[in-house]
Design a protein around this motif. Structure first.
Motif, mmCIF file in Angstrom:
data_model
loop_
_atom_site.group_PDB
_atom_site.id
_atom_site.type_symbol
_atom_site.label_atom_id
_atom_site.label_comp_id
_atom_site.label_asym_id
_atom_site.label_seq_id
_atom_site.Cartn_x
_atom_site.Cartn_y
_atom_site.Cartn_z
ATOM 1 N N SER A 26 -7.235 8.216 6.872
ATOM 2 C CA SER A 26 -7.395 9.402 6.028
ATOM 3 C C SER A 26 -8.140 9.008 4.758
ATOM 4 C CB SER A 26 -6.017 9.969 5.660
ATOM 5 O OG SER A 26 -5.349 9.073 4.781
ATOM 6 N N ASN A 27 -8.612 9.995 4.020
ATOM 7 C CA ASN A 27 -9.279 9.715 2.746
ATOM 8 C C ASN A 27 -8.321 9.046 1.764
ATOM 9 O OD1 ASN A 27 -11.813 10.688 3.480
ATOM 10 N ND2 ASN A 27 -11.298 12.779 2.890
ATOM 11 N N ALA A 51 -8.835 5.401 0.098
ATOM 12 C CA ALA A 51 -8.815 5.160 -1.346
ATOM 13 C C ALA A 51 -7.890 3.994 -1.691
ATOM 14 C CB ALA A 51 -8.385 6.424 -2.088
ATOM 15 N N LEU A 52 -6.720 3.921 -1.055
ATOM 16 C CA LEU A 52 -5.795 2.801 -1.278
ATOM 17 C C LEU A 52 -6.424 1.476 -0.851
ATOM 18 C CD1 LEU A 52 -2.354 4.166 -0.053
ATOM 19 C CD2 LEU A 52 -2.870 3.277 -2.332
ATOM 20 N N LEU A 53 -7.077 1.489 0.293
ATOM 21 C CA LEU A 53 -7.706 0.265 0.793
ATOM 22 C C LEU A 53 -8.862 -0.165 -0.107
ATOM 23 C CD1 LEU A 53 -7.483 1.277 4.512
ATOM 24 C CD2 LEU A 53 -6.376 -0.728 3.499
ATOM 25 N N ARG A 54 -9.603 0.781 -0.651
ATOM 26 C CA ARG A 54 -10.680 0.445 -1.584
ATOM 27 C C ARG A 54 -10.105 -0.146 -2.874
ATOM 28 N NH1 ARG A 54 -15.753 2.146 -0.086
ATOM 29 N NH2 ARG A 54 -15.752 3.579 1.673
ATOM 30 N N LEU A 70 0.822 -1.209 0.000
ATOM 31 C CA LEU A 70 0.000 0.000 0.000
ATOM 32 C C LEU A 70 0.857 1.261 0.000
ATOM 33 C CD1 LEU A 70 -2.738 -0.971 2.624
ATOM 34 C CD2 LEU A 70 -3.013 -0.834 0.133
ATOM 35 N N GLY A 71 2.121 1.119 0.407
ATOM 36 C CA GLY A 71 3.009 2.272 0.479
ATOM 37 C C GLY A 71 2.772 3.108 1.722
ATOM 38 N N ILE A 72 2.302 2.459 2.784
ATOM 39 C CA ILE A 72 2.091 3.165 4.046
ATOM 40 C C ILE A 72 2.878 2.453 5.140
ATOM 41 C CG2 ILE A 72 -0.168 4.024 3.354
ATOM 42 C CD1 ILE A 72 -1.490 1.968 5.132
ATOM 43 N N GLY A 73 3.075 3.114 6.224
ATOM 44 C CA GLY A 73 3.835 2.541 7.317
ATOM 45 C C GLY A 73 3.089 1.396 7.997
ATOM 46 N N SER A 106 3.049 0.759 11.156
ATOM 47 C CA SER A 106 2.347 1.241 12.353
ATOM 48 C C SER A 106 1.060 1.963 11.988
ATOM 49 C CB SER A 106 3.256 2.132 13.203
ATOM 50 O OG SER A 106 3.633 3.286 12.493
ATOM 51 N N THR A 107 1.046 2.650 10.861
ATOM 52 C CA THR A 107 -0.179 3.326 10.409
ATOM 53 C C THR A 107 -1.252 2.301 10.106
ATOM 54 O OG1 THR A 107 1.092 5.170 9.501
ATOM 55 C CG2 THR A 107 -1.154 4.857 8.642
ATOM 56 N N LEU A 108 -0.898 1.265 9.362
ATOM 57 C CA LEU A 108 -1.871 0.223 9.036
ATOM 58 C C LEU A 108 -2.338 -0.494 10.296
ATOM 59 C CD1 LEU A 108 -3.518 -1.284 6.934
ATOM 60 C CD2 LEU A 108 -1.566 -2.815 6.600
ATOM 61 N N SER A 109 -1.424 -0.741 11.220
ATOM 62 C CA SER A 109 -1.789 -1.382 12.475
ATOM 63 C C SER A 109 -2.812 -0.537 13.237
ATOM 64 C CB SER A 109 -0.540 -1.602 13.334
ATOM 65 O OG SER A 109 -0.896 -2.157 14.576
ATOM 66 N N LYS A 110 -2.589 0.769 13.296
ATOM 67 C CA LYS A 110 -3.528 1.665 13.972
ATOM 68 C C LYS A 110 -4.889 1.635 13.283
ATOM 69 C CE LYS A 110 0.016 4.814 15.650
ATOM 70 N NZ LYS A 110 0.643 6.129 15.455
ATOM 71 N N ILE A 111 -4.889 1.650 11.959
ATOM 72 C CA ILE A 111 -6.156 1.611 11.201
ATOM 73 C C ILE A 111 -6.886 0.304 11.487
ATOM 74 C CG2 ILE A 111 -7.144 1.487 8.877
ATOM 75 C CD1 ILE A 111 -4.885 3.455 8.005
ATOM 76 N N GLU A 112 -6.150 -0.807 11.490
ATOM 77 C CA GLU A 112 -6.780 -2.101 11.766
ATOM 78 C C GLU A 112 -7.240 -2.225 13.224
ATOM 79 O OE1 GLU A 112 -4.966 -5.704 10.493
ATOM 80 O OE2 GLU A 112 -5.025 -5.126 8.383
#
Length: 129
Positions: A80-81, A85-88, A63-66, A68-74
């Motif tokens: 963020s929007n 969009a990347l997850l969609r 996804l090109g994201i950190g 820790s960022t993905l962990s927080k989202i999960e």
């Protein structure tokens, strides 16, 4: 609208967050906010990653994201929007493969890539290089 959850002391009448799940109200509020803003739900995000059989770290790389960022989202934090969009995009096997996996395939081991390609092929999501 769901009310918040609290425990009430029988002696003082004071309200407490459940000791076994003190974040219950926060998660509930985040879920409501995500729904109101048309963002993917936490459970949907986790399901997207799991359907590909990817670890949190490998999915974050693609996804090109950190990590820790993905962990927080999960774990329920509002994405963020741009992340939404990347997850969609990742939710569509063809789009995920052509737009994210192929350009970043060097970020995965050969074994991870082969396994992911098989999963996507079984979903009918892509034709391979």
């Amino acid at each position: 609208m769901r009310a918040h959850t609290y425990w009430k002391s029988v002696t003082t009448g004071e309200l407490y967050l459940p000791f076994d799940d003190p974040d219950i109200n926060l998660r509930s509020d985040y879920a409501k906010y995500k729904q109101a803003k048309n963002l993917l739900a936490t459970e949907d995000i986790i399901d997207i990653r799991k359907k590909y059989g990817l670890s949190l770290r490998s999915f974050a790389k693609l996804l090109g994201i950190g990590y820790s960022t993905l962990s927080k989202i999960e774990n329920g934090v509002v994405q963020s929007n741009a992340h939404d969009a990347l997850l969609r995009l990742a939710s569509d096997p063809h789009g995920f493969y052509t737009k994210l996996v192929v350009p970043k395939s060097e970020l995965l081991t050969a074994k991870e890539l082969a396994k992911l390609e098989k999963v996507i092929k079984d979903m009918g999501g892509a034709t391979f290089r």
